[in-house]
Design a protein around this motif. Sequence first.
Motif, PDB file in Angstrom:
ATOM      1  N   ASP A 105      -1.503  -9.683   6.847  1.00 21.77           N
ATOM      2  CA  ASP A 105      -1.058  -8.423   7.402  1.00 21.77           C
ATOM      3  C   ASP A 105      -0.471  -7.390   6.049  1.00 21.77           C
ATOM      4  N   CYS A 106      -1.201  -7.371   5.254  1.00 21.72           N
ATOM      5  CA  CYS A 106      -0.824  -6.437   4.308  1.00 21.72           C
ATOM      6  C   CYS A 106      -0.524  -4.810   5.176  1.00 21.72           C
ATOM      7  N   CYS A 161       2.372  -2.803   6.257  1.00 18.65           N
ATOM      8  CA  CYS A 161       3.021  -2.331   6.000  1.00 18.65           C
ATOM      9  C   CYS A 161       2.536  -0.831   4.281  1.00 18.65           C
ATOM     10  N   HIS A 162       1.541  -1.412   4.669  1.00 18.84           N
ATOM     11  CA  HIS A 162       1.041  -0.427   3.520  1.00 18.84           C
ATOM     12  C   HIS A 162       0.078  -0.039   3.765  1.00 18.84           C
ATOM     13  N   LEU A 190      10.400   1.547   6.187  1.00 20.62           N
ATOM     14  CA  LEU A 190      10.616   0.245   7.107  1.00 20.62           C
ATOM     15  C   LEU A 190      12.069   0.128   6.470  1.00 20.62           C
ATOM     16  N   PRO A 198       4.746   1.200  -0.794  1.00 18.51           N
ATOM     17  CA  PRO A 198       3.609   1.563  -2.054  1.00 18.51           C
ATOM     18  C   PRO A 198       2.404   1.488  -1.747  1.00 18.51           C
ATOM     19  N   TYR A 213      10.228  -4.467 -12.714  1.00 22.19           N
ATOM     20  CA  TYR A 213      11.873  -4.299 -12.515  1.00 22.19           C
ATOM     21  C   TYR A 213      11.533  -5.278 -10.918  1.00 22.19           C
ATOM     22  N   LEU A 267      11.840  -6.372  -7.077  1.00 28.71           N
ATOM     23  CA  LEU A 267      11.054  -5.121  -5.715  1.00 28.71           C
ATOM     24  C   LEU A 267      11.822  -5.990  -4.282  1.00 28.71           C
ATOM     25  N   TYR A 268      12.352  -5.231  -3.571  1.00 31.66           N
ATOM     26  CA  TYR A 268      13.313  -5.549  -2.873  1.00 31.66           C
ATOM     27  C   TYR A 268      12.600  -6.735  -1.252  1.00 31.66           C
ATOM     28  N   ALA A 314      12.104  -7.188   1.502  1.00 33.00           N
ATOM     29  CA  ALA A 314      11.434  -6.526   2.830  1.00 33.00           C
ATOM     30  C   ALA A 314       9.533  -6.225   2.171  1.00 33.00           C
ATOM     31  N   MET A 315       9.264  -7.170   1.476  1.00 37.62           N
ATOM     32  CA  MET A 315       8.040  -6.892   0.765  1.00 37.62           C
ATOM     33  C   MET A 315       8.313  -8.081   0.981  1.00 37.62           C
ATOM     34  N   PRO A 316       7.538  -9.026   2.269  1.00 38.16           N
ATOM     35  CA  PRO A 316       8.066 -10.674   2.142  1.00 38.16           C
ATOM     36  C   PRO A 316       7.891 -11.497   0.903  1.00 38.16           C
ATOM     37  N   TYR A 354       5.189 -15.512   0.584  1.00 34.40           N
ATOM     38  CA  TYR A 354       4.311 -14.796   0.507  1.00 34.40           C
ATOM     39  C   TYR A 354       4.282 -16.071  -1.777  1.00 34.40           C
ATOM     40  N   ALA A 396       8.952   4.233  -3.356  1.00 32.70           N
ATOM     41  CA  ALA A 396       8.923   3.333  -2.555  1.00 32.70           C
ATOM     42  C   ALA A 396      11.332   3.430  -1.723  1.00 32.70           C
ATOM     43  N   ARG A 411      18.045  -1.314  -8.810  1.00 32.09           N
ATOM     44  CA  ARG A 411      16.973  -3.072  -8.035  1.00 32.09           C
ATOM     45  C   ARG A 411      17.713  -4.175  -9.063  1.00 32.09           C
TER      46      ARG A 411
HETATM   47  C1  HEC Z   1       6.756  -6.045   5.529  1.00 27.89           C
HETATM   48  C2  HEC Z   1       6.246  -5.268   5.295  1.00 27.89           C
HETATM   49  C3  HEC Z   1       4.826  -5.725   4.071  1.00 27.89           C
HETATM   50  C4  HEC Z   1       4.372  -6.842   4.005  1.00 27.89           C
HETATM   51  C5  HEC Z   1       3.768  -6.954   5.488  1.00 27.89           C
HETATM   52  C6  HEC Z   1       2.831  -6.298   2.609  1.00 27.89           C
HETATM   53  N1  HEC Z   1       3.921  -5.315   2.075  1.00 27.89           N
HETATM   54 FE1  HEC Z   1       3.872  -5.579  -0.047  1.00 27.89          FE
HETATM   55  N2  HEC Z   1       5.390  -4.281  -0.137  1.00 27.89           N
HETATM   56  C7  HEC Z   1       6.228  -3.540   0.912  1.00 27.89           C
HETATM   57  C8  HEC Z   1       7.457  -3.163   0.549  1.00 27.89           C
HETATM   58  C9  HEC Z   1       8.630  -2.192   1.562  1.00 27.89           C
HETATM   59  C10 HEC Z   1       7.000  -2.954  -1.218  1.00 27.89           C
HETATM   60  C11 HEC Z   1       8.069  -2.109  -1.657  1.00 27.89           C
HETATM   61  C12 HEC Z   1       8.883  -3.065  -2.693  1.00 27.89           C
HETATM   62  C13 HEC Z   1       9.782  -2.514  -3.436  1.00 27.89           C
HETATM   63  O1  HEC Z   1       9.740  -1.308  -4.079  1.00 27.89           O
HETATM   64  O2  HEC Z   1      10.983  -2.433  -4.131  1.00 27.89           O
HETATM   65  C14 HEC Z   1       5.769  -3.536  -1.007  1.00 27.89           C
HETATM   66  C15 HEC Z   1       5.792  -3.758  -2.241  1.00 27.89           C
HETATM   67  C16 HEC Z   1       4.429  -4.080  -2.725  1.00 27.89           C
HETATM   68  C17 HEC Z   1       4.051  -4.369  -4.125  1.00 27.89           C
HETATM   69  C18 HEC Z   1       4.105  -3.945  -5.664  1.00 27.89           C
HETATM   70  C19 HEC Z   1       3.918  -2.419  -5.677  1.00 27.89           C
HETATM   71  C20 HEC Z   1       4.383  -1.487  -6.762  1.00 27.89           C
HETATM   72  O3  HEC Z   1       3.945  -0.309  -6.453  1.00 27.89           O
HETATM   73  O4  HEC Z   1       5.598  -2.281  -7.184  1.00 27.89           O
HETATM   74  C21 HEC Z   1       3.034  -5.173  -4.019  1.00 27.89           C
HETATM   75  C22 HEC Z   1       1.764  -5.411  -5.460  1.00 27.89           C
HETATM   76  C23 HEC Z   1       2.114  -5.818  -2.632  1.00 27.89           C
HETATM   77  N3  HEC Z   1       3.483  -4.959  -2.350  1.00 27.89           N
HETATM   78  C24 HEC Z   1       1.292  -6.129  -2.339  1.00 27.89           C
HETATM   79  C25 HEC Z   1       0.842  -6.374  -1.034  1.00 27.89           C
HETATM   80  C26 HEC Z   1       0.267  -7.295  -0.582  1.00 27.89           C
HETATM   81  C27 HEC Z   1      -1.508  -7.254  -1.410  1.00 27.89           C
HETATM   82  C28 HEC Z   1       0.183  -7.407   1.158  1.00 27.89           C
HETATM   83  C29 HEC Z   1      -0.516  -8.454   1.560  1.00 27.89           C
HETATM   84  C30 HEC Z   1      -0.902  -9.513   1.549  1.00 27.89           C
HETATM   85  C31 HEC Z   1       1.441  -6.980   1.128  1.00 27.89           C
HETATM   86  N4  HEC Z   1       2.319  -5.874   0.170  1.00 27.89           N
HETATM   87  C32 HEC Z   1       1.971  -6.987   2.081  1.00 27.89           C
HETATM   88  C33 HEC Z   1       6.593  -4.306   2.503  1.00 27.89           C
HETATM   89  C34 HEC Z   1       5.190  -5.306   2.792  1.00 27.89           C
END
Ligand code: HEC
Length: 408
Positions: free
Chosen positions: A37-38, A41-42, A56, A66, A97, A99-100, A102-104, A108, A135, A145
């Motif tokens: 479900d990327c 959020c993306h 979020l 992002p 760096y 990540l928070y 909120a990115m699951p 994963y 972000a 961070r």
């Molecule tokens: C519930 C919301 C959510 C879902 C679902 C989600 N992401 Fe994210 N993702 C985020 C957020 C918010 C950030 C930024 C976190 C931060 O900057 O600390 C992020 C950051 C990232 C980054 C780092 C990018 C960067 O520039 O730093 C990657 C790569 C990424 N996501 C890939 C994915 C992929 C692939 C999927 C699906 C398998 C996915 N994400 C699903 C919310 C989500």
Amino acid sequence: MKTLTGFALALLPLSAWAASTEFQDIERGRYISVLGDCAACHTVDDDQPLAGGVPLETPFGTLIAPNITPDAATGLGRWNFEDFKAAMTEGVGRGGYHLYPAMPYPSYTLMEERDIRDLWAYLQTVTPVENDVDANQLPFPFSVRQVMLGWNLLNFDGRRFEPDPEQSDEINRGAYLVESLGHCGTCHTPRNFMGGEGGDKFSGASIEGWYAPNITPNRHVGIGNWSEEELVEYLQTGGNRYAFASGPMADEVHHSSQHWTEDDLYAVARYLLSGAGVDAADWDREPPEPLAEDNAQVRAGSHIYFDRCSGCHTPNGGGEPGIFPQLASNALLNSANTDSLIRVVLAGSRPVATDAKPTAPAMPAFAWNLSDDDVANVLTFVRNSWGNAAPAVSASEVADMRETLESE
Ligand code: HEC
Ligand code: HEC
Ligand code: HEC
């Protein structure tokens, strides 16, 4: 998903065979992105998939997902596979760096190597979009961070998925989908004060002014009365005789589970309904006794119900399958948390439209013609009728939700 039969493969020259394997990996990766479900959020705009920008709300402030298209300047164009894998499994971005969550990534991290690879292969094929997203909108000190180093120590164990040899392949597949890619626990498991998954697994949690209900096999507050077919129907079409998906779950169904294969949906249903992932002591509890029929709130509420609600939900709470949900023996009505119930009655709700069910009926809003007391009473009545049993709802809870809805 397209797959080539052995017969077709035998007819292909070698170069085409190489290309077709790659195509299969990319197709597989596309499906992994659906399972994960990327897009929820993306992706803001379906014409620019994965270009980022969805805000979020977290307990610490706002984050904006992002750009993860292959754009060199503003997306993942300069990342390599190892960078990507570290983001998915360790929550570390390119250059180190943090990540928070909120990115699951805490879910994963359980992903299998092949799934990460195929997902990466697919991401290379997405149209690059130039979209610079900042972000981190959090206030100090959460904006630093490095704070995540401490969070990870306490809340993140970086473990990989281990199939349980005692369980069938199907249940293990379901476990993998629920725990890892589907990240169901990020909404359905209660959080600790730091926003890490804390309380009894899948026992229900508040999220963005909604309640993500208990999805354990408990028959009273969980989904223990649902058959496997009913759970698959809910995840595939957005509704069944008990419930329709609204709010954050409507997004989940829309972007993700309606596109899962039938085999994967049944694996999830079998896993969740078997209770294999949860401790029986946490879900196998006796239901409480309902409030008495002569309770003042129950009596006042029954008048409102027969006046305003029974036309659709029917006098015995049975509903109309596929049109009006059944309120009898309905887990959501028995939940301690009443956020979603009060919200639905005040604001109404239009369930998600899916490919399988393109139009769905709506629940009207009652904020304008029922007082806080009326809403509290009618909900107290339905929470204690036809097999349901749960504490009374108070007018002040209704007033709080009215305020939340007005500020949205
Ligand atoms: C519930 C919301 C959510 C879902 C679902 C989600 N992401 Fe994210 N993702 C985020 C957020 C918010 C950030 C930024 C976190 C931060 O900057 O600390 C992020 C950051 C990232 C980054 C780092 C990018 C960067 O520039 O730093 C990657 C790569 C990424 N996501 C890939 C994915 C992929 C692939 C999927 C699906 C398998 C996915 N994400 C699903 C919310 C989500
Ligand atoms: C982004 C948060 C989120 C995610 C991720 C999520 N859910 Fe939900 N889920 C919710 C909310 C909120 C509701 C309540 C919806 C409503 O009231 O209409 C819900 C409702 C449900 C229900 C209906 C329960 C009932 O008693 O009515 C089931 C079943 C369910 N989710 C299963 C899942 C499964 C399985 C997954 C993982 C594949 C999942 N959910 C992922 C937020 C989420
Ligand atoms: C015009 C028909 C109609 C009337 C009248 C109506 N409802 Fe509904 N109700 C619906 C529909 C359709 C849904 C499913 C919508 C959704 O969940 O998005 C629903 C959903 C609900 C739910 C959520 C059930 C679940 O499991 O998700 C509750 C609780 C509810 N109604 C209570 C009431 C109460 C209390 C009244 C009277 C004050 C009422 N309804 C009047 C059509 C109606």
